[in-house]
Design a protein around this motif. Sequence first.
Motif, mmCIF file in Angstrom:
data_model
loop_
_atom_site.group_PDB
_atom_site.id
_atom_site.type_symbol
_atom_site.label_atom_id
_atom_site.label_comp_id
_atom_site.label_asym_id
_atom_site.label_seq_id
_atom_site.Cartn_x
_atom_site.Cartn_y
_atom_site.Cartn_z
ATOM 1 N N ASN A 197 0.781 -1.232 0.000
ATOM 2 C CA ASN A 197 0.000 0.000 0.000
ATOM 3 C C ASN A 197 0.815 1.286 0.000
ATOM 4 O O ASN A 197 0.262 2.362 -0.251
ATOM 5 C CB ASN A 197 -0.948 0.005 1.210
ATOM 6 N N LEU A 198 2.122 1.183 0.248
ATOM 7 C CA LEU A 198 2.958 2.378 0.182
ATOM 8 C C LEU A 198 3.987 2.322 -0.941
ATOM 9 O O LEU A 198 4.669 3.313 -1.199
ATOM 10 C CB LEU A 198 3.674 2.613 1.517
ATOM 11 N N VAL A 199 4.120 1.169 -1.594
ATOM 12 C CA VAL A 199 5.114 1.055 -2.664
ATOM 13 C C VAL A 199 4.481 0.519 -3.945
ATOM 14 O O VAL A 199 4.340 1.252 -4.934
ATOM 15 C CB VAL A 199 6.304 0.149 -2.239
ATOM 16 N N PHE A 200 4.083 -0.747 -3.956
ATOM 17 C CA PHE A 200 3.719 -1.409 -5.204
ATOM 18 C C PHE A 200 2.438 -0.848 -5.831
ATOM 19 O O PHE A 200 2.432 -0.471 -7.010
ATOM 20 C CB PHE A 200 3.573 -2.916 -4.975
ATOM 21 N N LEU A 201 1.351 -0.783 -5.070
ATOM 22 C CA LEU A 201 0.080 -0.303 -5.643
ATOM 23 C C LEU A 201 0.122 1.185 -5.999
ATOM 24 O O LEU A 201 -0.405 1.577 -7.059
ATOM 25 C CB LEU A 201 -1.078 -0.607 -4.693
ATOM 26 N N PRO A 202 0.734 2.060 -5.173
ATOM 27 C CA PRO A 202 0.849 3.460 -5.607
ATOM 28 C C PRO A 202 1.664 3.625 -6.884
ATOM 29 O O PRO A 202 1.328 4.455 -7.728
ATOM 30 C CB PRO A 202 1.537 4.134 -4.413
ATOM 31 N N ILE A 203 2.754 2.839 -7.029
ATOM 32 C CA ILE A 203 3.538 2.931 -8.259
ATOM 33 C C ILE A 203 2.703 2.480 -9.452
ATOM 34 O O ILE A 203 2.736 3.099 -10.522
ATOM 35 C CB ILE A 203 4.822 2.081 -8.144
ATOM 36 N N ALA A 204 1.933 1.404 -9.273
ATOM 37 C CA ALA A 204 1.056 0.937 -10.357
ATOM 38 C C ALA A 204 0.053 2.016 -10.746
ATOM 39 O O ALA A 204 -0.183 2.266 -11.941
ATOM 40 C CB ALA A 204 0.331 -0.338 -9.931
ATOM 41 N N GLY A 205 -0.544 2.664 -9.747
ATOM 42 C CA GLY A 205 -1.501 3.733 -10.039
ATOM 43 C C GLY A 205 -0.853 4.906 -10.743
ATOM 44 O O GLY A 205 -1.429 5.490 -11.672
ATOM 45 N N LYS A 206 0.370 5.258 -10.312
ATOM 46 C CA LYS A 206 1.085 6.370 -10.945
ATOM 47 C C LYS A 206 1.394 6.047 -12.403
ATOM 48 O O LYS A 206 1.247 6.903 -13.290
ATOM 49 C CB LYS A 206 2.387 6.629 -10.188
ATOM 50 N N LEU A 207 1.817 4.812 -12.661
ATOM 51 C CA LEU A 207 2.124 4.413 -14.035
ATOM 52 C C LEU A 207 0.879 4.475 -14.909
ATOM 53 O O LEU A 207 0.950 4.877 -16.075
ATOM 54 C CB LEU A 207 2.717 3.003 -14.048
ATOM 55 N N LYS A 208 -0.269 4.076 -14.382
ATOM 56 C CA LYS A 208 -1.508 4.146 -15.154
ATOM 57 C C LYS A 208 -1.873 5.590 -15.482
ATOM 58 O O LYS A 208 -2.265 5.908 -16.615
ATOM 59 C CB LYS A 208 -2.646 3.484 -14.374
ATOM 60 N N ASN A 209 -1.733 6.481 -14.499
ATOM 61 C CA ASN A 209 -2.055 7.889 -14.734
ATOM 62 C C ASN A 209 -1.102 8.518 -15.751
ATOM 63 O O ASN A 209 -1.516 9.274 -16.640
ATOM 64 C CB ASN A 209 -1.994 8.665 -13.413
ATOM 65 N N MET A 210 0.190 8.204 -15.613
ATOM 66 C CA MET A 210 1.168 8.742 -16.553
ATOM 67 C C MET A 210 0.941 8.195 -17.954
ATOM 68 O O MET A 210 1.099 8.912 -18.944
ATOM 69 C CB MET A 210 2.586 8.401 -16.078
ATOM 70 N N SER A 211 0.562 6.930 -18.038
ATOM 71 C CA SER A 211 0.283 6.337 -19.348
ATOM 72 C C SER A 211 -0.899 7.037 -20.013
ATOM 73 O O SER A 211 -0.850 7.360 -21.202
ATOM 74 C CB SER A 211 -0.009 4.846 -19.182
ATOM 75 N N SER A 212 -1.958 7.283 -19.240
ATOM 76 C CA SER A 212 -3.128 7.973 -19.803
ATOM 77 C C SER A 212 -2.765 9.354 -20.308
ATOM 78 O O SER A 212 -3.186 9.767 -21.400
ATOM 79 C CB SER A 212 -4.237 8.070 -18.738
ATOM 80 N N GLN A 213 -1.953 10.075 -19.541
ATOM 81 C CA GLN A 213 -1.553 11.429 -19.952
ATOM 82 C C GLN A 213 -0.670 11.386 -21.191
ATOM 83 O O GLN A 213 -0.854 12.189 -22.128
ATOM 84 C CB GLN A 213 -0.819 12.115 -18.804
ATOM 85 N N GLU A 214 0.276 10.439 -21.226
ATOM 86 C CA GLU A 214 1.173 10.360 -22.380
ATOM 87 C C GLU A 214 0.418 9.960 -23.643
ATOM 88 O O GLU A 214 0.672 10.495 -24.726
ATOM 89 C CB GLU A 214 2.293 9.361 -22.106
ATOM 90 N N LEU A 215 -0.514 9.031 -23.512
ATOM 91 C CA LEU A 215 -1.283 8.600 -24.683
ATOM 92 C C LEU A 215 -2.180 9.735 -25.191
ATOM 93 O O LEU A 215 -2.373 9.881 -26.403
ATOM 94 C CB LEU A 215 -2.125 7.374 -24.334
ATOM 95 N N LEU A 216 -2.708 10.532 -24.266
ATOM 96 C CA LEU A 216 -3.506 11.691 -24.674
ATOM 97 C C LEU A 216 -2.655 12.665 -25.476
ATOM 98 O O LEU A 216 -3.087 13.178 -26.526
ATOM 99 C CB LEU A 216 -4.078 12.388 -23.435
ATOM 100 N N ILE A 217 -1.433 12.919 -25.021
ATOM 101 C CA ILE A 217 -0.542 13.835 -25.728
ATOM 102 C C ILE A 217 -0.203 13.293 -27.111
ATOM 103 O O ILE A 217 -0.156 14.041 -28.104
ATOM 104 C CB ILE A 217 0.731 14.061 -24.899
ATOM 105 N N LYS A 218 0.027 11.993 -27.208
ATOM 106 C CA LYS A 218 0.369 11.399 -28.500
ATOM 107 C C LYS A 218 -0.826 11.419 -29.455
ATOM 108 O O LYS A 218 -0.661 11.593 -30.672
ATOM 109 C CB LYS A 218 0.911 9.986 -28.297
ATOM 110 N N GLN A 219 -2.021 11.242 -28.942
ATOM 111 C CA GLN A 219 -3.208 11.380 -29.794
ATOM 112 C C GLN A 219 -3.357 12.820 -30.280
ATOM 113 O O GLN A 219 -3.727 13.071 -31.431
ATOM 114 C CB GLN A 219 -4.470 10.961 -29.013
ATOM 115 N N LEU A 220 -3.048 13.766 -29.390
ATOM 116 C CA LEU A 220 -3.078 15.189 -29.759
ATOM 117 C C LEU A 220 -2.082 15.452 -30.893
ATOM 118 O O LEU A 220 -2.403 16.129 -31.878
ATOM 119 C CB LEU A 220 -2.749 16.026 -28.532
ATOM 120 N N ILE A 221 -0.869 14.921 -30.746
ATOM 121 C CA ILE A 221 0.161 15.104 -31.781
ATOM 122 C C ILE A 221 -0.285 14.477 -33.094
ATOM 123 O O ILE A 221 -0.095 15.064 -34.175
ATOM 124 C CB ILE A 221 1.495 14.497 -31.303
#
Length: 264
Positions: A197-221
């Motif tokens: 709850n302080l390492v593995f799952l938060p990192i997984a959540g962060k990666l999902k959020n970053m992936s969504s943001q990066e994919l949005l930017i690439k769709q914009l491009i």
Amino acid sequence: MDLATILGIISGFSLVIIAMGAGGGIGWFINGPSAMIVLGGTLGAILINYPLRDLLGVLKVAKNVFLSKLPREKEIVAAIIFMARHTRRNGILSIESAMNDKGFDPWLKKALMLVVDGLDQKDIKNILRTEINFIEERHRLGAEIFTSMGNFAPAMGMMGTLIGLVKMLMYMNDPANIGPSMAVALVTTFYGVILANLVFLPIAGKLKNMSSQELLIKQLILQGVLSIQSGDNPQILEEKLNSFISPGERRRQTASGVGNDQRQ
């Protein structure tokens, strides 16, 4: 460097350590066998569940949680509108020289170079969408591995608890050994919960959020580059691309006069 991630780790572990030390000693929570059960068991389960090459690759993905800094959507929109106006005045072949004069996102530069190379719009769309799909899959796998680790760690903690309880019951006639066995039983579960709850799952959540943001930017491009190749009006293109920006960000952008500066 992602400040939120660093602050989250420091604040989370600091508060837990302070609570552990209050009214007792932090040394009570340090137990070698418990750490071996949780870390070793989690690592073993992950090695069984995923190929080694995927686990080695996820280390590079995890690095992005701390070091990666994605461009803002408004910055990408501004760069695309700049290129749209430039190509409208000077032609498609002027893109390469214009990119050398202005800092550009590497993926935007790659997409624009496909236009300079004279590829058909359908081919550009297929190339960029294929790359977006593979990026999405890599990000999904990285987040999935950390989610699995977050699921395995508490289970390994429960396994350690059972081991400790069995040892405690075996030593019921020897009170001196009951305490250490009970410590293994409880501390192992504690380690599993903390890691999950302080390492593995938060990192997984962060990666999902970053992936969504990066994919949005690439769709914009992708949309912007295809519009540049089609020769769309820059002002119309700007309105189209602004749909990728949140309403609140658009209002701040308008209030600061950024939109007006871009049209000049």
